[in-house]
Scaffold this motif. Structure first.
Motif, PDB file in Angstrom:
ATOM      1  N   THR A   4      -3.135   4.998  -3.376  1.00 50.59           N
ATOM      2  CA  THR A   4      -4.323   5.801  -3.097  1.00 50.59           C
ATOM      3  C   THR A   4      -3.910   7.261  -3.037  1.00 50.59           C
ATOM      4  OG1 THR A   4      -5.271   3.992  -1.787  1.00 50.59           O
ATOM      5  CG2 THR A   4      -6.271   6.160  -1.546  1.00 50.59           C
ATOM      6  N   TYR A  41      -4.963  11.004  -2.152  1.00 47.13           N
ATOM      7  CA  TYR A  41      -5.914  11.744  -1.330  1.00 47.13           C
ATOM      8  C   TYR A  41      -5.887  13.237  -1.661  1.00 47.13           C
ATOM      9  CZ  TYR A  41      -6.167   7.611   1.703  1.00 47.13           C
ATOM     10  OH  TYR A  41      -6.348   6.345   2.193  1.00 47.13           O
ATOM     11  N   ASN A  55       0.832  -1.197   0.000  1.00 48.16           N
ATOM     12  CA  ASN A  55       0.000   0.000   0.000  1.00 48.16           C
ATOM     13  C   ASN A  55       0.869   1.249   0.000  1.00 48.16           C
ATOM     14  OD1 ASN A  55      -2.662  -1.165   0.084  1.00 48.16           O
ATOM     15  ND2 ASN A  55      -2.211  -1.812   2.165  1.00 48.16           N
ATOM     16  N   SER A 113      -5.210   6.815  -8.664  1.00 54.06           N
ATOM     17  CA  SER A 113      -5.306   5.725  -7.686  1.00 54.06           C
ATOM     18  C   SER A 113      -5.535   4.400  -8.408  1.00 54.06           C
ATOM     19  CB  SER A 113      -6.458   5.984  -6.708  1.00 54.06           C
ATOM     20  OG  SER A 113      -6.237   7.151  -5.947  1.00 54.06           O
ATOM     21  N   THR A 118       0.605   5.748  -0.457  1.00 56.27           N
ATOM     22  CA  THR A 118      -0.299   6.891  -0.428  1.00 56.27           C
ATOM     23  C   THR A 118       0.433   8.153  -0.854  1.00 56.27           C
ATOM     24  OG1 THR A 118       0.188   7.377   1.903  1.00 56.27           O
ATOM     25  CG2 THR A 118      -1.666   5.910   1.451  1.00 56.27           C
TER      26      THR A 118
END
Length: 327
Positions: free
Chosen positions: A194, A196, A110, A176, A112
């Motif tokens: 991801t 944001y 993961n 994303s 970000t």
């Protein structure tokens, strides 16, 4: 084809989203076939793709002469043939593409970042490999040079030949998704990125004050996935993942401690430092401490007005004096 020749078929396997390099070369002239259909031809050490469904997925390394197919799907399973005219060798393969197992799916890392920011994928490609977004190839590294194949990533995907790392810049929310680094011969690494919204700057208002305590209100223009937190030093005193404002009552005996309001999402955080001795003073109006802690502008305006008034009166007096002397 005789039964002995049929036994020459080599079995190869890979997984969906992965890649396969066929182990027999075409050096200057030859063909790659899928079933009986020609999908690529090498002439004068240059490759030309003849099958649209394999465009941006079949690559040929002029140094090794090897074909690589990336972004594999289940329907890519079947018979492939490398027909090398230079060597006069015809080599056949049976490729089987499997669905990735649930245990392999857990290998996804993961990552970000925020809109307008950048991300560097942590696994390198040193000489030969591919960067994929979903099942689409967006960049290829061959002979230590990068080619960006996807127009939407042009001028945004960069590859550092010293570290072998890819960096994607100017990120947008629709960036994303699943990215894959397919490095030869190391294998495939997958990431879930991801993107944001940027975290908004927090502010602090004084809500109320009494002889024994002061209530401060941390606020933020609400943004997706923003968490508000009050800290004293490194201790969390109050926290909310849903509210756009968060109160904190500070008692007088704790005024000397250091406090901060923090707005955060999984990609970044921003803080606002608060000194209760200043923010909770009776002489400070109930407005944002970010404003009240600054020197007020009227402290400079009043002396300036007085100085200009005196200067104007002096000029008027001198004019009248000169008129009187002429008479």
């Amino acid at each position: 084809m005789s039964s002995s020749a049929a036994q020459e078929v080599k079995n190869l396997t890979s997984t969906e989203g992965g890649s396969i390099t066929l182990p027999d070369p075409v050096l200057t002239l030859g063909f790659l076939l899928y079933g009986k259909s020609n999908i690529a031809v090498v002439i004068n050490s240059e490759i030309k793709l003849t099958e649209e469904s394999f465009r941006n997925r079949v690559f040929w390394d002029k140094n090794t002469g090897l074909f690589t197919i990336i972004g594999l799907q289940r329907n890519d399973s079947g018979s492939y043939t490398v027909d090398s005219k230079t060597k006069g060798v015809l080599t056949s393969y049976r490729l089987t593409v499997y669905v990735m197992s649930s245990s392999a799916a857990q290998e996804v890392k993961n990552l970000t970042s925020t809109e307008g920011g950048s991300i560097t994928l942590p696994d390198p490609i040193l000489k030969l490999g591919f960067l994929l977004y979903g099942g689409s190839n967006i960049a290829v590294v061959m002979n230590s040079e990068i080619s960006v194949l996807e127009e939407s990533f042009r001028n945004r995907v960069f590859w550092d030949k010293n570290t072998g790392l890819f960096t994607i810049r100017g990120l947008q929310r629709n960036d994303s998704g699943i990215y894959s680094i397919d490095s030869k011969p190391e294998g495939v690494k997958k990431y879930q990125l991801t993107v944001y919204e940027p975290v908004p700057e927090p502010g602090v208002n004084r809500s109320s004050v009494s002889a024994e305590s002061c209530t401060l209100l941390c606020f933020v223009k609400k943004s997706e996935a923003t968490t508000l937190s009050w800290y004293r030093g490194e201790e969390i005193l109050n926290q909310s993942r849903t509210a756009a404002s968060l109160p904190l009552t500070v008692h007088k005996h704790n005024f000397s401690s250091s406090y901060r309001c923090e707005a955060a999402n999984p990609a970044e955080n921003k803080s606002f430092l608060v000194n209760p001795t200043v923010s909770c003073s009776e002489n400070i109006s109930d407005r944002s401490t970010s404003e009240s802690s600054r020197p007020t502008s009227w402290l400079f305006i009043i002396p300036m007005v007085v100085f200009l008034s005196v200067a104007v009166l002096l000029v008027i007096w001198m004019c009248f004096k000169k008129e009187g002397e002429k008479e």
